[in-house]
Design an enzyme around this catalytic site. Sequence first.
Site, short mmCIF file in Angstrom:
data_model
loop_
_atom_site.label_atom_id
_atom_site.label_comp_id
_atom_site.label_asym_id
_atom_site.label_seq_id
_atom_site.Cartn_x
_atom_site.Cartn_y
_atom_site.Cartn_z
N SER A 176 -27.14 15.70 52.12
CA SER A 176 -28.21 16.52 52.68
C SER A 176 -28.85 15.78 53.85
O SER A 176 -28.81 14.55 53.92
CB SER A 176 -29.25 16.77 51.59
N HIS A 213 -19.75 34.65 27.73
CA HIS A 213 -21.11 35.06 28.16
C HIS A 213 -21.94 33.84 28.58
O HIS A 213 -23.17 33.88 28.48
CB HIS A 213 -21.85 35.82 27.06
#
Length: 502
Positions: free
Chosen positions: A284, A163
């Site tokens: 980037s 989880h």
Amino acid sequence: MSKPVTQGSLFRSRIAKEFDKKTAEFHTSANEDLRIFEDDLNCTTAHDIMLHEQGIIPTKELKLILTALDGIRQKWRTGEVTIGAEYEDVHEYIETTVIKQIGIEAGGMIHTGRSRNDQVVTDIKLRLREDILSLGEATLNLVDALQKRAAEHADTHMILYTHGQHAQVGTMGAYLSAHADILLRDAQRLSELYARVNTNPLGAGPVGGTSININRKRTTELLGFDAIHENAIDATSARDWAVETASVCAIILGDLSRLSADILEWSTVEFGYIELSDEYSSSSSIMPQKKNPSTIELLRGKSGQATGALIELMTMTKGLGSGYVQDLQETKLTLWRTVYNAQICLEIMEGAVSTMKIKPEKLSKPLKGNFALATELAETLANETPLSFREAYKIAADLVNTTISRGSTLDKLTPKDVEESAEKLYKKKIKVAPTLVEKATDPIQSLNRRRSLGAPSPAEVKRMVKEHGAAAKKQRKELDAKKKAVEASLKNLHATAAKLSK
Ligand code: ARG
């Protein structure tokens, strides 16, 4: 007036007009057929050698045919072949070209006793069997890469998650070995798929066989198929093997996608467990600090296409009655795309896994006193005191709450804390050994005690990598044998053709 075959209208004798230009472009499979150009030549070569051996094509005509086919192959290899939309497909192009070169008396024999319907399936299967072998090789290469990294990191401790929450202590080696096992099953799937693809449909005719005295066993042998795809209706109609190929590709890419999800999360600054090497990272246009794991994101993205390809193929084929229908032409495009994607993604993942930096110091940082050791504490209590597991579990949960309220960590608990909790919850007076808490909450000791088969302890990782590595080797041996058999059959086909065309 008879229509000249040189116009690309070989199969339109019953029809007065040519396709209009737009329809011809819409209808042709010439583009996607480029992938099966040589397979189609091989298919025709084998078929015509068989027809000759059956006494159907005489020696002189066979020589002309084989020489013409070889000439087309040489032109193809030097990049001189272009197939325009005036041809419905590669089959029409090749037959037309042969007839143009040697005339319709000899050239008109090449298609005796077969149909494009059995021909195209044969071509696709010839291509696909090699694709499946390449996929198998790429899969096993990735298995090897994962196992190598697993062996290197058998002792690199880390938290395992369920989880998305801290669950148990494990090792990076166990994690990588798990993914090696998953891919080993994919390699097995490919090998089973291969057996269903490598069967020979040639000689099934349009849908119901032929009265020409062909020998299907011989073309099976000449083309290196393992068996005959027997029933003529089945051989020409069925595409279950294509759907299965897309299915295996979708499973592989799904598996790579889950591996990608972990790599991407663990590459974040917050985790920092892993750093992809520069060769697999981008930056980037504006943020100078960026090192993006974009290659792996792309890989996860492409897995969606693989699921799409499977749905495409299932949808395209599910409503079709038996017998060839033109819808089936569309299945080639989907197949080629999904097989290509699976291949490149496996290769990229192999490179990324082999070169990524794994950071043991980051991985071990959250371990000390981690609540993930609560299970260990419960199991140690169940092992070493008369408490049942559920009692021990509830005591451990109570101790987690005590620890949280103290703002402390599990390793700081004392035997007295444990005894008090047992008294509080169950009115039981238990004796907790002075070393029990320390033993249970030490991540390394506790993991070493977890010796159940397949547990992520360093010892189990080393054993699994060794044994499953041997299984991978065995698979590679089988794959190599299949590859050699295909190569040998094609070599033999070409040698036979060369001999007969002299
Ligand atoms: N070009 C077709 C294909 O790619 C094969 C030809 C079958 N055509 C036919 N009219 N029976 O599937």
